[in-house]
Design a protein around this motif. Sequence first.
Motif, PDB file in Angstrom:
ATOM      1  N   SER A 145      -5.628   7.657 113.756  1.00 38.42           N
ATOM      2  CA  SER A 145      -6.138   7.061 112.521  1.00 38.42           C
ATOM      3  C   SER A 145      -6.899   8.056 111.664  1.00 38.42           C
ATOM      4  CB  SER A 145      -7.085   5.896 112.836  1.00 38.42           C
ATOM      5  OG  SER A 145      -6.422   4.845 113.452  1.00 38.42           O
ATOM      6  N   THR A 146      -7.441   9.081 112.301  1.00 42.55           N
ATOM      7  CA  THR A 146      -8.344   9.984 111.578  1.00 42.55           C
ATOM      8  C   THR A 146      -7.802  11.404 111.434  1.00 42.55           C
ATOM      9  OG1 THR A 146      -9.535  10.479 113.634  1.00 42.55           O
ATOM     10  CG2 THR A 146     -10.399   8.687 112.262  1.00 42.55           C
ATOM     11  N   ASN A 147      -6.832  11.773 112.248  1.00 41.76           N
ATOM     12  CA  ASN A 147      -6.314  13.140 112.217  1.00 41.76           C
ATOM     13  C   ASN A 147      -4.828  13.102 111.904  1.00 41.76           C
ATOM     14  OD1 ASN A 147      -5.026  15.595 113.216  1.00 41.76           O
ATOM     15  ND2 ASN A 147      -7.065  16.148 113.959  1.00 41.76           N
ATOM     16  N   LYS A 148      -4.486  13.445 110.672  1.00 45.02           N
ATOM     17  CA  LYS A 148      -3.090  13.321 110.256  1.00 45.02           C
ATOM     18  C   LYS A 148      -2.167  14.294 110.990  1.00 45.02           C
ATOM     19  CE  LYS A 148      -3.309  16.075 106.096  1.00 45.02           C
ATOM     20  NZ  LYS A 148      -2.342  16.343 105.073  1.00 45.02           N
ATOM     21  N   ALA A 179       7.059   8.909 106.708  1.00 48.12           N
ATOM     22  CA  ALA A 179       5.634   8.952 107.064  1.00 48.12           C
ATOM     23  C   ALA A 179       5.152  10.396 107.153  1.00 48.12           C
ATOM     24  CB  ALA A 179       5.392   8.221 108.385  1.00 48.12           C
ATOM     25  N   ILE A 180       5.965  11.261 107.736  1.00 43.65           N
ATOM     26  CA  ILE A 180       5.595  12.682 107.823  1.00 43.65           C
ATOM     27  C   ILE A 180       5.451  13.260 106.416  1.00 43.65           C
ATOM     28  CG2 ILE A 180       6.402  14.977 108.514  1.00 43.65           C
ATOM     29  CD1 ILE A 180       7.657  13.604 111.007  1.00 43.65           C
ATOM     30  N   ARG A 230       2.611  12.955 116.880  1.00 49.29           N
ATOM     31  CA  ARG A 230       3.033  11.752 117.623  1.00 49.29           C
ATOM     32  C   ARG A 230       4.320  11.189 117.029  1.00 49.29           C
ATOM     33  NH1 ARG A 230       4.682  10.160 121.547  1.00 49.29           N
ATOM     34  NH2 ARG A 230       4.716   7.943 121.955  1.00 49.29           N
ATOM     35  N   ILE A 231       4.436  11.215 115.714  1.00 52.40           N
ATOM     36  CA  ILE A 231       5.679  10.756 115.080  1.00 52.40           C
ATOM     37  C   ILE A 231       6.852  11.585 115.587  1.00 52.40           C
ATOM     38  CG2 ILE A 231       6.960  10.642 112.893  1.00 52.40           C
ATOM     39  CD1 ILE A 231       4.197  10.028 111.551  1.00 52.40           C
ATOM     40  N   LEU A 255       2.670   3.376 114.803  1.00 50.56           N
ATOM     41  CA  LEU A 255       3.006   4.210 115.961  1.00 50.56           C
ATOM     42  C   LEU A 255       2.716   3.466 117.266  1.00 50.56           C
ATOM     43  CD1 LEU A 255       1.768   7.704 114.728  1.00 50.56           C
ATOM     44  CD2 LEU A 255       4.034   6.658 114.515  1.00 50.56           C
ATOM     45  N   ASP A 256       1.650   2.670 117.292  1.00 50.19           N
ATOM     46  CA  ASP A 256       1.348   1.842 118.469  1.00 50.19           C
ATOM     47  C   ASP A 256       2.521   0.938 118.809  1.00 50.19           C
ATOM     48  OD1 ASP A 256      -1.217   2.746 119.031  1.00 50.19           O
ATOM     49  OD2 ASP A 256      -2.228   1.065 118.051  1.00 50.19           O
TER      50      ASP A 256
END
Length: 169
Positions: free
Chosen positions: A75-78, A16-17, A84-85, A48-49
């Motif tokens: 959702s809007t800021n990668k 994902a990263i 967070r990942i 992630l949730d």
Amino acid sequence: MKHLLISSIHKNLDNAIALLGSLDSTTYQDSSIGPYYSSVGSHIRHTLDFFDCIINGLDANDIDLTARKRDEILSTNKDSAIARIQEIQETLLSYKESNTDYLLNVTDNMGQGKVTVNYTLESVLCHANSHAIHHYAIIGYILHQLELEVKIPGFGYNPTSPVNKREGI
């Protein structure tokens, strides 16, 4: 805790990263593709949730997969999603030596209301990893419709899919 399980999830989150590093913000937020009109970012946030529900409910032995934060920043800021990942990866690494000889209460909505069942930590983390792969496949469809190619080996494919059936990897 089994090291292979944590390592596998860690690698899956690394995918994902890598994906987020290859996308611009406009593509990450694009919700123009039907029929669901969801974005790559909304699917990343959703996966992630799922991990957050596990992490947040573990100490109280009350993992509620319906109690999602739905943090729209993810959702809007990668860049926020990547951070967070990485936090989730660090937390999961701390579970490597955890005692997992007990059952956890895991609640989810099966379509007819909430139900609570018993899982081990390993089983709920396996579920979260498979759930992420499922959403990666949806992301692959979105990107395909946007005429963008995912060049991350195995992205969106379950590891048990026969290699000769994996087009585009």
